[in-house]
Motif scaffolding. Structure first.
Motif, PDB file in Angstrom:
ATOM      1  N   PHE A  96      53.982  17.831   5.020  1.00  0.00           N
ATOM      2  CA  PHE A  96      52.914  17.376   4.281  1.00  0.00           C
ATOM      3  C   PHE A  96      52.106  16.424   5.280  1.00  0.00           C
ATOM      4  CE2 PHE A  96      55.275  18.611   0.825  1.00  0.00           C
ATOM      5  CZ  PHE A  96      54.671  19.675   0.324  1.00  0.00           C
ATOM      6  N   PRO A  97      50.584  16.139   5.142  1.00  0.00           N
ATOM      7  CA  PRO A  97      50.099  15.073   5.973  1.00  0.00           C
ATOM      8  C   PRO A  97      50.664  13.671   5.419  1.00  0.00           C
ATOM      9  CG  PRO A  97      48.654  16.643   5.345  1.00  0.00           C
ATOM     10  CD  PRO A  97      49.830  17.146   4.824  1.00  0.00           C
ATOM     11  N   LEU A  98      50.701  13.623   4.096  1.00  0.00           N
ATOM     12  CA  LEU A  98      51.120  12.251   3.483  1.00  0.00           C
ATOM     13  C   LEU A  98      51.754  12.619   2.090  1.00  0.00           C
ATOM     14  CD1 LEU A  98      50.997   9.192   3.240  1.00  0.00           C
ATOM     15  CD2 LEU A  98      48.847   9.459   2.187  1.00  0.00           C
ATOM     16  N   VAL A  99      52.683  12.063   1.601  1.00  0.00           N
ATOM     17  CA  VAL A  99      53.672  11.908   0.487  1.00  0.00           C
ATOM     18  C   VAL A  99      53.458  10.563  -0.111  1.00  0.00           C
ATOM     19  CG1 VAL A  99      55.667  12.376  -0.751  1.00  0.00           C
ATOM     20  CG2 VAL A  99      55.028  13.857   1.167  1.00  0.00           C
ATOM     21  N   LYS A 100      53.100  10.505  -1.571  1.00  0.00           N
ATOM     22  CA  LYS A 100      52.642   9.299  -2.091  1.00  0.00           C
ATOM     23  C   LYS A 100      53.851   8.770  -2.897  1.00  0.00           C
ATOM     24  CE  LYS A 100      48.665   8.347  -3.482  1.00  0.00           C
ATOM     25  NZ  LYS A 100      47.547   8.426  -4.158  1.00  0.00           N
ATOM     26  N   GLU A 115      46.339  16.202   0.984  1.00  0.00           N
ATOM     27  CA  GLU A 115      45.645  16.698   2.075  1.00  0.00           C
ATOM     28  C   GLU A 115      43.856  16.802   2.006  1.00  0.00           C
ATOM     29  OE1 GLU A 115      47.181  20.855   1.569  1.00  0.00           O
ATOM     30  OE2 GLU A 115      48.903  20.306   2.634  1.00  0.00           O
ATOM     31  N   ASN A 116      43.534  16.535   2.943  1.00  0.00           N
ATOM     32  CA  ASN A 116      41.976  16.487   3.217  1.00  0.00           C
ATOM     33  C   ASN A 116      41.384  15.530   2.204  1.00  0.00           C
ATOM     34  OD1 ASN A 116      42.049  18.544   5.067  1.00  0.00           O
ATOM     35  ND2 ASN A 116      42.180  20.076   3.586  1.00  0.00           N
ATOM     36  N   ASN A 117      42.255  14.317   1.966  1.00  0.00           N
ATOM     37  CA  ASN A 117      41.836  13.105   1.038  1.00  0.00           C
ATOM     38  C   ASN A 117      41.732  13.378  -0.343  1.00  0.00           C
ATOM     39  OD1 ASN A 117      41.020  11.380   3.219  1.00  0.00           O
ATOM     40  ND2 ASN A 117      39.280  12.188   3.778  1.00  0.00           N
ATOM     41  N   GLN A 118      42.342  14.672  -0.684  1.00  0.00           N
ATOM     42  CA  GLN A 118      42.646  15.056  -2.110  1.00  0.00           C
ATOM     43  C   GLN A 118      44.040  14.900  -2.434  1.00  0.00           C
ATOM     44  OE1 GLN A 118      40.452  16.275  -4.806  1.00  0.00           O
ATOM     45  NE2 GLN A 118      42.439  15.886  -5.790  1.00  0.00           N
ATOM     46  N   ASP A 119      44.297  14.238  -3.625  1.00  0.00           N
ATOM     47  CA  ASP A 119      45.793  14.148  -4.007  1.00  0.00           C
ATOM     48  C   ASP A 119      45.977  15.259  -4.991  1.00  0.00           C
ATOM     49  OD1 ASP A 119      45.714  11.516  -3.299  1.00  0.00           O
ATOM     50  OD2 ASP A 119      46.198  10.777  -5.194  1.00  0.00           O
ATOM     51  N   TYR A 120      47.241  16.038  -4.792  1.00  0.00           N
ATOM     52  CA  TYR A 120      47.780  17.054  -5.416  1.00  0.00           C
ATOM     53  C   TYR A 120      49.421  16.615  -6.263  1.00  0.00           C
ATOM     54  CZ  TYR A 120      44.607  19.893  -2.847  1.00  0.00           C
ATOM     55  OH  TYR A 120      43.403  20.499  -2.443  1.00  0.00           O
ATOM     56  N   LEU A 121      49.382  17.321  -7.169  1.00  0.00           N
ATOM     57  CA  LEU A 121      50.879  17.121  -7.846  1.00  0.00           C
ATOM     58  C   LEU A 121      51.524  18.512  -7.627  1.00  0.00           C
ATOM     59  CD1 LEU A 121      49.303  16.092 -11.162  1.00  0.00           C
ATOM     60  CD2 LEU A 121      50.480  14.675 -10.027  1.00  0.00           C
ATOM     61  N   PHE A 122      52.649  18.113  -7.585  1.00  0.00           N
ATOM     62  CA  PHE A 122      53.904  19.122  -7.073  1.00  0.00           C
ATOM     63  C   PHE A 122      54.898  18.929  -8.494  1.00  0.00           C
ATOM     64  CE2 PHE A 122      57.102  22.058  -5.856  1.00  0.00           C
ATOM     65  CZ  PHE A 122      56.670  22.773  -4.974  1.00  0.00           C
ATOM     66  N   ALA A 127      52.456  23.572  -7.741  1.00  0.00           N
ATOM     67  CA  ALA A 127      51.407  22.734  -7.111  1.00  0.00           C
ATOM     68  C   ALA A 127      49.983  22.664  -7.746  1.00  0.00           C
ATOM     69  CB  ALA A 127      51.204  22.938  -5.648  1.00  0.00           C
ATOM     70  N   GLN A 128      49.375  21.768  -8.167  1.00  0.00           N
ATOM     71  CA  GLN A 128      48.175  21.607  -8.594  1.00  0.00           C
ATOM     72  C   GLN A 128      47.161  20.435  -8.172  1.00  0.00           C
ATOM     73  OE1 GLN A 128      49.959  20.991 -12.640  1.00  0.00           O
ATOM     74  NE2 GLN A 128      48.556  19.625 -13.103  1.00  0.00           N
ATOM     75  N   GLN A 129      45.930  20.590  -8.218  1.00  0.00           N
ATOM     76  CA  GLN A 129      45.210  19.428  -8.019  1.00  0.00           C
ATOM     77  C   GLN A 129      45.144  18.409  -8.845  1.00  0.00           C
ATOM     78  OE1 GLN A 129      41.286  20.497  -6.208  1.00  0.00           O
ATOM     79  NE2 GLN A 129      40.465  18.800  -7.148  1.00  0.00           N
ATOM     80  N   ALA A 130      45.411  17.131  -8.466  1.00  0.00           N
ATOM     81  CA  ALA A 130      45.360  16.062  -9.256  1.00  0.00           C
ATOM     82  C   ALA A 130      44.076  15.892  -9.714  1.00  0.00           C
ATOM     83  CB  ALA A 130      45.822  14.964  -8.479  1.00  0.00           C
ATOM     84  N   PRO A 131      44.052  15.004 -11.175  1.00  0.00           N
ATOM     85  CA  PRO A 131      42.430  14.968 -11.735  1.00  0.00           C
ATOM     86  C   PRO A 131      42.019  13.760 -11.305  1.00  0.00           C
ATOM     87  CG  PRO A 131      44.348  14.133 -13.157  1.00  0.00           C
ATOM     88  CD  PRO A 131      45.150  15.058 -12.032  1.00  0.00           C
ATOM     89  N   GLY A 132      42.812  12.611 -10.394  1.00  0.00           N
ATOM     90  CA  GLY A 132      42.173  11.689  -9.771  1.00  0.00           C
ATOM     91  C   GLY A 132      43.238  11.129  -8.795  1.00  0.00           C
ATOM     92  N   VAL A 133      43.060   9.893  -8.311  1.00  0.00           N
ATOM     93  CA  VAL A 133      44.104   9.345  -7.398  1.00  0.00           C
ATOM     94  C   VAL A 133      45.248   8.848  -8.147  1.00  0.00           C
ATOM     95  CG1 VAL A 133      44.395   7.462  -5.600  1.00  0.00           C
ATOM     96  CG2 VAL A 133      42.113   8.627  -5.903  1.00  0.00           C
TER      97      VAL A 133
END
Length: 269
Positions: A96-100, A115-122, A127-133
């Motif tokens: 991944f480009p970044l893991v938080k 990825e691409n300035n968007q947070d994702y939850l795994f 995997a799913q797109q996060a509702p925010g930061v």
């Protein structure tokens, strides 16, 4: 119990259950469970990072992120060749480009990546797109939770149920089968414990690594601090609280006095 500290030579050590690990150039992210511990450290040459999970060493890595352990699970994330990876009980995810952040329990896990300035939850291999930061994640035997920011407000999500919005909130803390977080409302601090709201308080710190719900608090009408757990209240205490953890019989607190930090381990009163 465990904690990290520096000596007068600026070297780091990790103290866990009366065992001392080190010296290191850096040490961080200590995670504890009843039967397992984990922490990240940089060797004295400082070129590489490693993880110690119950005396099993993982690494070397270019950089180290968080580590999370439970009695029968562990997870951590690390950087290698400028990419980030997640290790969940020896199963690798990435790059991944970044893991938080990452959190595990015996039967659940969660991590977030970007990825691409968007947070994702795994969550548990989905995997799913996060509702925010995403700010923080947690896991226990009943599910997973996270704190996120959307539209300038904070929200807490536990098993797809959302609490908020809040102007200010702590990370969500998970215990064996419970969850809790504090939040600020009209100048007062409140605690949401399993959906039940308690307060108001003048000062609150939820005790991390607790198997049962526990928090350290002070009310405006009190001169001293008290500890409330799932089963009892104890105190008074007069430590200016920094952070700590509690079990059913003992509590550990770190506090600042003068120019130094102190650790006290004591039975619950």
């Amino acid at each position: 119990y465990g904690f990290t500290y520096k000596d007068h030579n600026e070297r780091f050590f990790v103290y866990i259950n009366k065992n001392i690990y080190g010296p290191y150039n850096d040490a961080k992210i200590t995670s504890l469970a009843n039967q397992k511990f984990g922490f990240a450290y940089a060797g004295l040459d400082y070129n590489d990072w490693y993880f110690n999970i119950n005396d099993d060493i993982f690494g070397p890595y270019q950089n180290a992120g968080e580590v999370s352990v439970s009695n029968n699970n562990f997870g951590f994330f690390y950087q290698q060749d400028n990419q980030w990876y997640v290790n969940i009980k020896n199963k690798s995810y990435g790059p991944f480009p970044l893991v938080k952040n990452v959190a595990v329990s015996d039967n659940n896990f969660i991590f977030t990546y970007q990825e691409n300035n968007q947070d994702y939850l795994f969550i548990n291999n989905q995997a799913q797109q996060a509702p925010g930061v995403i700010e923080k994640v947690s896991a226990n035997q009943n599910g997973v939770g996270y704190v996120y920011v959307a539209g300038g407000e904070k929200y807490v999500n536990f098993n797809n149920r959302t609490y908020g919005s809040f102007s200010e909130s702590s990370p969500v803390f998970f215990f064996f089968s419970e969850f809790g977080f504090w939040y600020l409302d009209k100048g007062n601090i409140w605690i949401n414990f399993n959906g039940m709201v308690m307060g108001p308080y003048e000062s609150v710190s939820i005790l991390k690594n607790s198997q049962d719900m526990a928090f350290y608090y002070k009310k405006k009408e009190n001169k001293n601090y008290f500890i409330s757990t799932s089963t009892k209240a104890s105190g008074p205490y007069n430590y200016d609280f920094a952070r700590g953890s509690a079990s059913q019989k003992k509590i550990g607190l770190t506090y600042m006095k003068g120019n130094g930090w102190y650790v006290v381990i004591m039975p619950l009163k």
